[in-house]
Design a protein around this motif. Structure first.
Motif, PDB file in Angstrom:
ATOM      1  N   GLU A   1       0.823  -1.210   0.000  1.00 47.26           N
ATOM      2  CA  GLU A   1       0.000   0.000   0.000  1.00 47.26           C
ATOM      3  C   GLU A   1       0.855   1.257   0.000  1.00 47.26           C
ATOM      4  O   GLU A   1       0.441   2.297  -0.517  1.00 47.26           O
ATOM      5  CB  GLU A   1      -0.923   0.007   1.223  1.00 47.26           C
ATOM      6  CG  GLU A   1      -1.995  -1.076   1.180  1.00 47.26           C
ATOM      7  CD  GLU A   1      -2.920  -0.993   2.371  1.00 47.26           C
ATOM      8  OE1 GLU A   1      -2.671  -0.133   3.260  1.00 47.26           O
ATOM      9  OE2 GLU A   1      -3.880  -1.772   2.431  1.00 47.26           O
ATOM     10  N   ASP A   2       2.037   1.195   0.606  1.00 47.73           N
ATOM     11  CA  ASP A   2       2.905   2.370   0.668  1.00 47.73           C
ATOM     12  C   ASP A   2       4.355   1.930   0.804  1.00 47.73           C
ATOM     13  O   ASP A   2       4.647   0.745   1.038  1.00 47.73           O
ATOM     14  CB  ASP A   2       2.516   3.289   1.841  1.00 47.73           C
ATOM     15  CG  ASP A   2       2.451   2.531   3.163  1.00 47.73           C
ATOM     16  OD1 ASP A   2       3.480   1.951   3.570  1.00 47.73           O
ATOM     17  OD2 ASP A   2       1.364   2.508   3.770  1.00 47.73           O
ATOM     18  N   ASN A   3       5.284   2.874   0.659  1.00 48.03           N
ATOM     19  CA  ASN A   3       6.708   2.541   0.686  1.00 48.03           C
ATOM     20  C   ASN A   3       7.185   2.104   2.058  1.00 48.03           C
ATOM     21  O   ASN A   3       8.081   1.262   2.175  1.00 48.03           O
ATOM     22  CB  ASN A   3       7.533   3.733   0.200  1.00 48.03           C
ATOM     23  CG  ASN A   3       7.487   3.872  -1.313  1.00 48.03           C
ATOM     24  OD1 ASN A   3       7.107   2.938  -2.013  1.00 48.03           O
ATOM     25  ND2 ASN A   3       7.869   5.038  -1.813  1.00 48.03           N
TER      26      ASN A   3
ATOM     27  N   SER B   1       5.592   0.304   4.160  1.00 51.07           N
ATOM     28  CA  SER B   1       5.243  -1.111   4.281  1.00 51.07           C
ATOM     29  C   SER B   1       6.269  -1.991   3.573  1.00 51.07           C
ATOM     30  O   SER B   1       6.576  -3.092   4.037  1.00 51.07           O
ATOM     31  CB  SER B   1       3.851  -1.366   3.698  1.00 51.07           C
ATOM     32  OG  SER B   1       2.867  -0.648   4.384  1.00 51.07           O
ATOM     33  N   LYS B   2       6.800  -1.520   2.450  1.00 47.66           N
ATOM     34  CA  LYS B   2       7.823  -2.290   1.720  1.00 47.66           C
ATOM     35  C   LYS B   2       9.045  -2.527   2.593  1.00 47.66           C
ATOM     36  O   LYS B   2       9.564  -3.646   2.679  1.00 47.66           O
ATOM     37  CB  LYS B   2       8.248  -1.542   0.453  1.00 47.66           C
ATOM     38  CG  LYS B   2       7.182  -1.358  -0.596  1.00 47.66           C
ATOM     39  CD  LYS B   2       7.785  -0.660  -1.813  1.00 47.66           C
ATOM     40  CE  LYS B   2       6.715  -0.323  -2.842  1.00 47.66           C
ATOM     41  NZ  LYS B   2       5.855   0.769  -2.409  1.00 47.66           N
TER      42      LYS B   2
ATOM     43  N   THR C   1      10.728   7.698   0.600  1.00 52.10           N
ATOM     44  CA  THR C   1      10.027   8.824  -0.020  1.00 52.10           C
ATOM     45  C   THR C   1       9.943   8.703  -1.539  1.00 52.10           C
ATOM     46  O   THR C   1       8.903   8.997  -2.146  1.00 52.10           O
ATOM     47  CB  THR C   1      10.734  10.148   0.340  1.00 52.10           C
ATOM     48  OG1 THR C   1      10.764  10.294   1.758  1.00 52.10           O
ATOM     49  CG2 THR C   1      10.008  11.337  -0.282  1.00 52.10           C
TER      50      THR C   1
ATOM     51  N   ASP D   1       4.894   0.423  -6.644  1.00 50.76           N
ATOM     52  CA  ASP D   1       4.112  -0.084  -5.512  1.00 50.76           C
ATOM     53  C   ASP D   1       4.421  -1.552  -5.247  1.00 50.76           C
ATOM     54  O   ASP D   1       3.647  -2.242  -4.592  1.00 50.76           O
ATOM     55  CB  ASP D   1       2.612   0.114  -5.747  1.00 50.76           C
ATOM     56  CG  ASP D   1       2.103  -0.581  -7.005  1.00 50.76           C
ATOM     57  OD1 ASP D   1       2.934  -1.096  -7.787  1.00 50.76           O
ATOM     58  OD2 ASP D   1       0.871  -0.605  -7.201  1.00 50.76           O
TER      59      ASP D   1
END
Length: 228
Positions: free
Chosen positions: A178-180, A182-183, A209, A214
């Motif tokens: 869902e977002d960086n 989380s990666k 940032t 995704d």
């Protein structure tokens, strides 16, 4: 001194399965392409049992080896299952002969993968392996300029083809987030990074940032074969 990747696997063992959908998929693919029904099996880097859970045929003996005690504690138990908490490069493991030696998502952590594969080739009738390669996290490494520490697929293929009559396949996987942030949490929790802490705080924030996709990409080399 305990290696960084061992500490990371042990520390995160109880949330490991929640963060390892990819490793589960890799193990399923690896085992599903084994057409024989080997009876004496050695699983190097058995973890919490991803390989074991995909074995559908009856077998005589399954030996799982993992250096992280908390992983061994999570592995399924049975009267014909033996779990050993130690490094999978231990010489005594290869003093006997197995119908099948397999390893899923683990051999890339070997101190000397070339020597280990030579030992394996002398100790089994059949082998099956899934190994994360240096194209894993390709975008992250390209952006950061960090040195890649996972093994190269083509070098491994050359080695396996020297020692085994084998089928090889390289597959690229993507995991979406869902977002960086989380990666990067996934990289830490999954163990795929091996506990490597090569980025400064500033570098990490910049990647979180500016990372453009995704998903994270992973390259896995699959090998199925018989020693020559």
């Amino acid at each position: 001194m305990i290696a960084k990747h061992i500490q990371e696997f042990s520390k995160n063992a109880y949330c490991y399965d929640a963060y390892t959908s990819l490793q589960q998929e890799v193990a399923h693919y690896l085992v599903s392409h084994i057409s024989t029904q080997p009876q004496k099996i050695l699983d190097l880097g058995c973890g919490s049992g991803a390989v074991f859970k995909n074995i559908s045929w009856p077998f005589e003996r399954f030996i799982g080896v993992d250096c992280a005690i908390n992983m061994c504690n999570l592995h399924p138990k049975s009267s014909n299952v033996k779990l050993m908490c130690e490094r999978f490069e231990s010489s005594h493991l290869f003093e006997t002969h197995y119908d099948l030696i397999l390893s899923s998502s683990a051999l890339q952590w070997a101190d000397d993968i070339v020597a280990l594969i030579h030992k394996i080739a002398l100790s089994c009738k059949e082998g099956a392996f899934a190994i994360f390669t240096d194209k894993t996290f390709d975008t992250l490494y390209s952006m950061s300029g960090l040195n890649r520490f996972l093994p190269n697929a083509q070098a491994l293929i050359s080695l396996f083809e020297t020692l085994f009559t084998c089928k090889v396949e390289t597959k690229t996987f993507r995991l979406y987030f869902e977002d960086n942030l989380s990666k990067f949490r996934h990289i830490k929790k999954s163990g795929v990074s091996g506990g490597q802490k090569q980025l400064s705080v500033t570098q990490t924030k910049a990647l979180i940032t500016h990372y453009p996709y995704d998903y994270l990409e992973y390259e896995v080399l699959f090998v199925w074969g018989f020693p020559k």
